[in-house]
Design a protein around this motif. Structure first.
Motif, PDB file in Angstrom:
ATOM      1  N   ILE A 152       0.831  -1.201   0.000  1.00  0.00           N
ATOM      2  CA  ILE A 152       0.000   0.000   0.000  1.00  0.00           C
ATOM      3  C   ILE A 152       0.867   1.253   0.000  1.00  0.00           C
ATOM      4  N   ILE A 153       0.415   2.231  -0.752  1.00  0.00           N
ATOM      5  CA  ILE A 153       1.010   3.563  -0.720  1.00  0.00           C
ATOM      6  C   ILE A 153      -0.098   4.543  -0.357  1.00  0.00           C
ATOM      7  N   TYR A 154       0.123   5.308   0.680  1.00  0.00           N
ATOM      8  CA  TYR A 154      -0.838   6.351   1.029  1.00  0.00           C
ATOM      9  C   TYR A 154      -0.577   7.584   0.174  1.00  0.00           C
ATOM     10  N   VAL A 155      -1.653   8.124  -0.385  1.00  0.00           N
ATOM     11  CA  VAL A 155      -1.564   9.325  -1.217  1.00  0.00           C
ATOM     12  C   VAL A 155      -2.321  10.431  -0.496  1.00  0.00           C
ATOM     13  N   ALA A 156      -1.574  11.347   0.105  1.00  0.00           N
ATOM     14  CA  ALA A 156      -2.186  12.454   0.835  1.00  0.00           C
ATOM     15  C   ALA A 156      -2.534  13.555  -0.157  1.00  0.00           C
ATOM     16  N   ASN A 157      -3.821  13.788  -0.350  1.00  0.00           N
ATOM     17  CA  ASN A 157      -4.285  14.807  -1.293  1.00  0.00           C
ATOM     18  C   ASN A 157      -4.376  16.143  -0.555  1.00  0.00           C
ATOM     19  N   ILE A 158      -3.453  17.050  -0.853  1.00  0.00           N
ATOM     20  CA  ILE A 158      -3.373  18.322  -0.139  1.00  0.00           C
ATOM     21  C   ILE A 158      -3.748  19.469  -1.072  1.00  0.00           C
ATOM     22  N   GLY A 159      -3.981  20.654  -0.480  1.00  0.00           N
ATOM     23  CA  GLY A 159      -4.284  21.838  -1.262  1.00  0.00           C
ATOM     24  C   GLY A 159      -3.024  22.436  -1.868  1.00  0.00           C
TER      25      GLY A 159
ATOM     26  N   ASN B  65       0.670  20.524   6.038  1.00  0.00           N
ATOM     27  CA  ASN B  65      -0.302  20.980   7.036  1.00  0.00           C
ATOM     28  C   ASN B  65      -0.452  19.892   8.097  1.00  0.00           C
ATOM     29  N   ALA B  66      -1.286  20.159   9.081  1.00  0.00           N
ATOM     30  CA  ALA B  66      -1.441  19.235  10.209  1.00  0.00           C
ATOM     31  C   ALA B  66      -2.056  17.909   9.771  1.00  0.00           C
ATOM     32  N   TRP B  67      -2.968  17.962   8.803  1.00  0.00           N
ATOM     33  CA  TRP B  67      -3.595  16.723   8.329  1.00  0.00           C
ATOM     34  C   TRP B  67      -2.571  15.839   7.626  1.00  0.00           C
ATOM     35  N   LEU B  68      -1.698  16.460   6.860  1.00  0.00           N
ATOM     36  CA  LEU B  68      -0.632  15.697   6.203  1.00  0.00           C
ATOM     37  C   LEU B  68       0.273  15.054   7.247  1.00  0.00           C
TER      38      LEU B  68
ATOM     39  N   ALA C 221       4.105   6.006   8.717  1.00  0.00           N
ATOM     40  CA  ALA C 221       5.381   5.651   9.337  1.00  0.00           C
ATOM     41  C   ALA C 221       5.201   4.517  10.340  1.00  0.00           C
ATOM     42  N   ALA C 222       4.119   4.569  11.114  1.00  0.00           N
ATOM     43  CA  ALA C 222       3.871   3.525  12.109  1.00  0.00           C
ATOM     44  C   ALA C 222       3.637   2.173  11.448  1.00  0.00           C
ATOM     45  N   GLU C 223       3.079   2.178  10.236  1.00  0.00           N
ATOM     46  CA  GLU C 223       2.816   0.938   9.508  1.00  0.00           C
ATOM     47  C   GLU C 223       4.005   0.483   8.676  1.00  0.00           C
ATOM     48  N   GLY C 224       5.020   1.350   8.573  1.00  0.00           N
ATOM     49  CA  GLY C 224       6.129   1.055   7.678  1.00  0.00           C
ATOM     50  C   GLY C 224       5.734   1.174   6.227  1.00  0.00           C
ATOM     51  N   ALA C 225       4.708   2.005   5.941  1.00  0.00           N
ATOM     52  CA  ALA C 225       4.201   2.179   4.580  1.00  0.00           C
ATOM     53  C   ALA C 225       4.757   3.463   3.971  1.00  0.00           C
ATOM     54  N   ARG C 226       4.655   3.581   2.650  1.00  0.00           N
ATOM     55  CA  ARG C 226       5.103   4.778   1.939  1.00  0.00           C
ATOM     56  C   ARG C 226       3.956   5.776   1.876  1.00  0.00           C
ATOM     57  N   LEU C 227       4.301   7.052   1.845  1.00  0.00           N
ATOM     58  CA  LEU C 227       3.300   8.105   1.660  1.00  0.00           C
ATOM     59  C   LEU C 227       3.842   9.138   0.690  1.00  0.00           C
ATOM     60  N   ILE C 228       2.998   9.559  -0.236  1.00  0.00           N
ATOM     61  CA  ILE C 228       3.343  10.616  -1.187  1.00  0.00           C
ATOM     62  C   ILE C 228       2.271  11.685  -1.107  1.00  0.00           C
ATOM     63  N   ALA C 229       2.685  12.927  -0.983  1.00  0.00           N
ATOM     64  CA  ALA C 229       1.745  14.045  -0.961  1.00  0.00           C
ATOM     65  C   ALA C 229       1.557  14.571  -2.381  1.00  0.00           C
ATOM     66  N   VAL C 230       0.303  14.728  -2.782  1.00  0.00           N
ATOM     67  CA  VAL C 230      -0.009  15.273  -4.096  1.00  0.00           C
ATOM     68  C   VAL C 230      -1.107  16.315  -3.958  1.00  0.00           C
ATOM     69  N   CYS C 231      -1.158  17.222  -4.894  1.00  0.00           N
ATOM     70  CA  CYS C 231      -2.312  18.105  -5.039  1.00  0.00           C
ATOM     71  C   CYS C 231      -3.013  17.643  -6.309  1.00  0.00           C
ATOM     72  N   ALA C 232      -4.013  16.777  -6.144  1.00  0.00           N
ATOM     73  CA  ALA C 232      -4.649  16.140  -7.300  1.00  0.00           C
ATOM     74  C   ALA C 232      -5.273  17.174  -8.230  1.00  0.00           C
ATOM     75  N   GLY C 233      -5.871  18.232  -7.658  1.00  0.00           N
ATOM     76  CA  GLY C 233      -6.486  19.263  -8.485  1.00  0.00           C
ATOM     77  C   GLY C 233      -5.469  19.953  -9.381  1.00  0.00           C
ATOM     78  N   LEU C 234      -4.323  20.307  -8.805  1.00  0.00           N
ATOM     79  CA  LEU C 234      -3.268  20.950  -9.586  1.00  0.00           C
ATOM     80  C   LEU C 234      -2.722  19.980 -10.629  1.00  0.00           C
ATOM     81  N   GLU C 235      -2.499  18.726 -10.234  1.00  0.00           N
ATOM     82  CA  GLU C 235      -1.966  17.759 -11.169  1.00  0.00           C
ATOM     83  C   GLU C 235      -2.928  17.536 -12.348  1.00  0.00           C
ATOM     84  N   GLN C 236      -4.232  17.595 -12.083  1.00  0.00           N
ATOM     85  CA  GLN C 236      -5.194  17.451 -13.175  1.00  0.00           C
ATOM     86  C   GLN C 236      -5.102  18.632 -14.137  1.00  0.00           C
TER      87      GLN C 236
END
Length: 366
Positions: free
Chosen positions: A204-211, A219-222, A230-245
């Motif tokens: 699993i990869i967590y995708v944090a959708n940020i503004g 931000n705090a939610w990220l 980190a607690a799961e030993g999983a990867r996380l990538i922050a993206v702004c999906a709206g901007l990427e679109q």
């Protein structure tokens, strides 16, 4: 072979927007109401790899064919999805067939975008999805156990698989994903997973959708989502999906200019694809002929005959040798004949382990 990724998350967290950005096309409905995705969206996306473009220029051919990534965007999952709540249950079967899961988590606040909570709550959102995936696995296991208990009476050799199914059920029932199960290499587990395609066993990869305003400093939610990953030993990538679109609608030159002006390091979506490759232990090698250069996906550690089999099964069956040029060598000389004249062409046999970026010509006979 190709990499397949299922995009999951609660309704209205940005899954379809992310999908559209990844595919650089408006293939999925992205709307401000729950369950706007009523059918699973599927798209094949080229793997970003600037080495392929450079190789194309060096050998002077018209066509470059990238390795591919298959993305599946499914309806938002809600509490009770494993029992049919919402629409998510219709698509859990589609998720079972993917190699990895991209779990999109809402880490932005926008009163104009409906969400299941009044404000983003990454911890709660992640817990809902992970719980539903676990309950779906348990539901399948319950049915499989009932069948195994009947079958083992006539086929004692299934006793090991029955015992493994019980251990797996206890593990998932204790709230732990099968990604963490220590007996994943056991043949009985492999057989069970081959049949059932455990959801909680998938990387699993967590995708944090940020503004967009939070791209630089977060931000705090990220931070909350990062702590969970980190607690799961999983990867996380922050993206702004709206901007990427929005970027996906621009030409390559316009995208590069915008990214530079905005002070970004590059497209976070390319990072997501490449991170998925690394997570699954995949690499690419290249071939070329008078018409095209092509990238092929294999698992790290595969031998030359196995890599040849990705091109065609006859090449693996009739494998003779592999003529290999490491990418760094091709980069220095930029011509196969010059490399051969310099004595830098590697002639490798059946035991050669293909390296990431190798340029290979297979010799075979059938």
């Amino acid at each position: 072979m190709s990499l397949s990724i299922g995009i999951v998350g609660l309704p209205n967290v940005g899954k379809s927007t992310l999908f559209n950005a990844l595919t650089r096309a408006q293939n999925a409905v992205a709307a401000n109401y729950p369950f706007s995705t009523v059918e699973a969206n599927h798209a094949v996306v080229p793997l970003p790899d600037e080495r392929l473009t450079r190789l194309q220029g060096w050998v002077g051919v018209e066509q470059a064919i990238s390795a591919r990534v298959d993305f599946v965007d499914v309806a938002g999952l809600v509490k009770g999805a494993h029992k049919g709540e919402g629409l998510g249950n219709r698509f859990l079967g589609r998720i079972r067939n993917v190699d990895a899961i991209a779990h999109v988590v809402r880490c932005f606040d926008d009163e104009n975008v409906v969400h299941v909570n009044a404000q983003p709550q990454p911890a709660d959102d992640i817990a809902v999805i992970n719980t539903e995936l676990a309950l779906a696995d348990l539901q399948q296991l319950e049915r499989r156990l009932e069948k195994l208990e009947r079958e083992v009476k006539g086929e004692p050799k299934l006793a090991g698989q029955l015992e493994m199914a019980r251990r797996v059920e206890a593990f998932v029932g204790a709230g732990r994903p099968l990604r963490e199960f220590e007996e994943r290499d056991d043949p009985d587990y492999v057989a069970l997973d081959f049949e059932m395609r455990f959801l909680t066993g998938k990387p699993i990869i967590y995708v944090a959708n940020i503004g967009e305003d939070d791209l630089q400093n977060g931000n705090a939610w990220l931070e909350s989502a990062q702590a969970i990953a980190a607690a799961e030993g999983a990867r996380l990538i922050a993206v702004c999906a709206g901007l990427e679109q929005e970027l996906a609608s621009l030409s390559d030159d316009e995208r590069a200019e915008y990214i530079s002006m905005a002070g970004l390091r590059g497209s976070s979506l390319e990072g997501l694809i490449n991170e998925s490759y690394r997570l699954l232990g995949l690499i690419s090698y290249f071939t070329f002929n008078e018409n095209e250069v092509r990238a092929w996906t294999i698992r790290r550690g595969w031998t030359a005959p196995q890599a040849a089999g990705v091109v065609h099964s006859d090449m693996e069956r009739g494998f003779i040798r592999a003529e290999v040029i490491p990418f760094s060598v091709f980069e220095r000389h930029q011509d196969r004949n010059a490399i051969k004249s310099a004595g830098l062409l590697q002639v490798e046999g059946r035991d050669y382990v293909v390296q990431n970026g190798d340029v290979i010509l297979f010799r075979f006979n059938v």
